[in-house]
Motif scaffolding. Structure first.
Motif, PDB file in Angstrom:
ATOM      1  N   ALA A 195      85.108   0.789  95.989  1.00 40.96           N
ATOM      2  CA  ALA A 195      86.570   0.915  95.981  1.00 40.96           C
ATOM      3  C   ALA A 195      86.992   2.301  96.462  1.00 40.96           C
ATOM      4  O   ALA A 195      87.987   2.440  97.188  1.00 40.96           O
ATOM      5  CB  ALA A 195      87.113   0.649  94.579  1.00 40.96           C
ATOM      6  N   ALA A 196      86.249   3.327  96.064  1.00 44.38           N
ATOM      7  CA  ALA A 196      86.570   4.684  96.520  1.00 44.38           C
ATOM      8  C   ALA A 196      86.388   4.800  98.027  1.00 44.38           C
ATOM      9  O   ALA A 196      87.199   5.436  98.726  1.00 44.38           O
ATOM     10  CB  ALA A 196      85.694   5.701  95.794  1.00 44.38           C
ATOM     11  N   ARG A 197      85.323   4.164  98.563  1.00 45.48           N
ATOM     12  CA  ARG A 197      85.106   4.178 100.018  1.00 45.48           C
ATOM     13  C   ARG A 197      86.245   3.449 100.731  1.00 45.48           C
ATOM     14  O   ARG A 197      86.747   3.916 101.761  1.00 45.48           O
ATOM     15  CB  ARG A 197      83.770   3.502 100.333  1.00 45.48           C
ATOM     16  N   ALA A 198      86.664   2.308 100.191  1.00 39.80           N
ATOM     17  CA  ALA A 198      87.751   1.542 100.803  1.00 39.80           C
ATOM     18  C   ALA A 198      89.065   2.322 100.748  1.00 39.80           C
ATOM     19  O   ALA A 198      89.865   2.280 101.688  1.00 39.80           O
ATOM     20  CB  ALA A 198      87.906   0.195 100.102  1.00 39.80           C
ATOM     21  N   ALA A 199      89.293   3.027  99.655  1.00 43.86           N
ATOM     22  CA  ALA A 199      90.526   3.804  99.530  1.00 43.86           C
ATOM     23  C   ALA A 199      90.597   4.897 100.587  1.00 43.86           C
ATOM     24  O   ALA A 199      91.667   5.161 101.156  1.00 43.86           O
ATOM     25  CB  ALA A 199      90.613   4.412  98.127  1.00 43.86           C
ATOM     26  N   ARG A 200      89.460   5.522 100.878  1.00 43.15           N
ATOM     27  CA  ARG A 200      89.450   6.561 101.926  1.00 43.15           C
ATOM     28  C   ARG A 200      89.691   5.950 103.295  1.00 43.15           C
ATOM     29  O   ARG A 200      90.416   6.509 104.124  1.00 43.15           O
ATOM     30  CB  ARG A 200      88.116   7.315 101.905  1.00 43.15           C
ATOM     31  N   ALA A 201      89.093   4.785 103.541  1.00 45.45           N
ATOM     32  CA  ALA A 201      89.227   4.153 104.860  1.00 45.45           C
ATOM     33  C   ALA A 201      90.650   3.668 105.110  1.00 45.45           C
ATOM     34  O   ALA A 201      91.162   3.746 106.237  1.00 45.45           O
ATOM     35  CB  ALA A 201      88.246   2.989 104.986  1.00 45.45           C
ATOM     36  N   LEU A 202      91.301   3.159 104.066  1.00 47.16           N
ATOM     37  CA  LEU A 202      92.640   2.586 104.215  1.00 47.16           C
ATOM     38  C   LEU A 202      93.749   3.571 103.888  1.00 47.16           C
ATOM     39  O   LEU A 202      94.930   3.257 104.085  1.00 47.16           O
ATOM     40  CB  LEU A 202      92.787   1.355 103.316  1.00 47.16           C
TER      41      LEU A 202
END
Length: 268
Positions: A195-202
């Motif tokens: 989720a942290a990786r997705a938050a950075r990407a989006l």
């Protein structure tokens, strides 16, 4: 105009109906979600309406195609091999079972069980589509593997990891998840990182979530507050009850970004 054909796109009962000439050229389309007919030329207005009339219901509007939004323009220029939106739940696993190197019987059994759990969750996510939710499956996260589902809707963005419940009791703690008598697995920690990786990407907040498919009972530690725990029979109901934070254009813009493979694995 004569010989107009009406062809559907997308899932049955959803998506658009395209009106085409006998040579295949599109002259209009009907968006069943917004109930709007977009027509390219007023010269064929009556013929288009006659062709679409069996499919129209309720109030609808007709006019020239709306000016595309920036998100729609990015989607139009997205190469097909970079588009993750057509992915089905568990599509990568399905390919491995069908065309990969055969494993031992127990390994293939675990893979099939995981595939069924992913598909079960996918059915529940499909129920949300009519309410302006969007889902992307098998999202590649370099260094972490595949994110089972990325869900975007009015309440925000959710990163989902699906775990087969195997009709056993599931215990979800701050760091570990245990199903039946199996060894504990670090799924809560993994979904937080995803989720942290997705938050950075989006560039948007993303809520980590664990989905327990077909568990007989789910026990959640009272100290677990940052990870959402879901079950397919009530998944859609639980998510619909969360207060909205995104408007439909925001949902579509994030979905357009999320469906592009380069968002997750930038090209060198």
């Amino acid at each position: 105009m004569r010989g107009l054909k009406v062809l559907p796109s997308g899932r049955p009962g959803r998506g658009r109906l395209y009106v085409s000439l006998p040579d295949g050229r599109t002259v209009a389309w009907y968006d069943r979600r917004t109930r709007r007919i977009s027509i390219l030329s007023d010269d064929g207005r009556e013929a288009v309406l006659a062709a679409l009339r069996p499919y129209l219901s309720g109030d609808w509007t007709i006019g020239p195609p709306p000016v595309p939004t920036p998100a729609e323009l990015r989607r139009l220029y997205l190469p097909p091999d970079h588009d993750l939106a057509p992915n089905l739940p568990g599509e990568t696993l399905l390919g491995e079972l069908a065309y990969g190197t055969p494993g031992v019987g127990r390994t293939r059994h675990r893979m099939r069980r995981q595939l069924l759990a992913l598909q079960r969750t996918g059915v529940e996510l499909d129920l949300l589509e009519a309410d302006d939710w969007r889902a992307v499956h098998d999202v590649p996260l370099p260094g972490l593997g595949l994110l089972d589902h990325l869900l975007i809707g009015p309440p925000g963005v959710f990163a989902l990891r699906t775990v087969p419940g195997r009709r056993r009791r599931a215990q979800v703690g701050d760091l570990l998840l245990t199903v039946g008598r199996s060894a504990p697995s670090p799924d809560p920690r993994w979904i937080r990182r995803a989720a942290a990786r997705a938050a950075r990407a989006l560039a948007s907040p993303v809520t980590p979530a664990l989905t327990l498919a077909d568990s007989s009972r789910v026990e959640v530690a009272p100290t677990l507050r940052d990870v959402l725990v879901l079950q397919p029979p009530t998944l859609a109901v639980t998510l619909r009850a969360i207060p909205p934070t995104l408007k439909p254009p925001d949902v579509e813009a994030l979905f357009t970004l999320a469906r592009s493979r380069t968002t997750w694995t930038p090209e060198p």
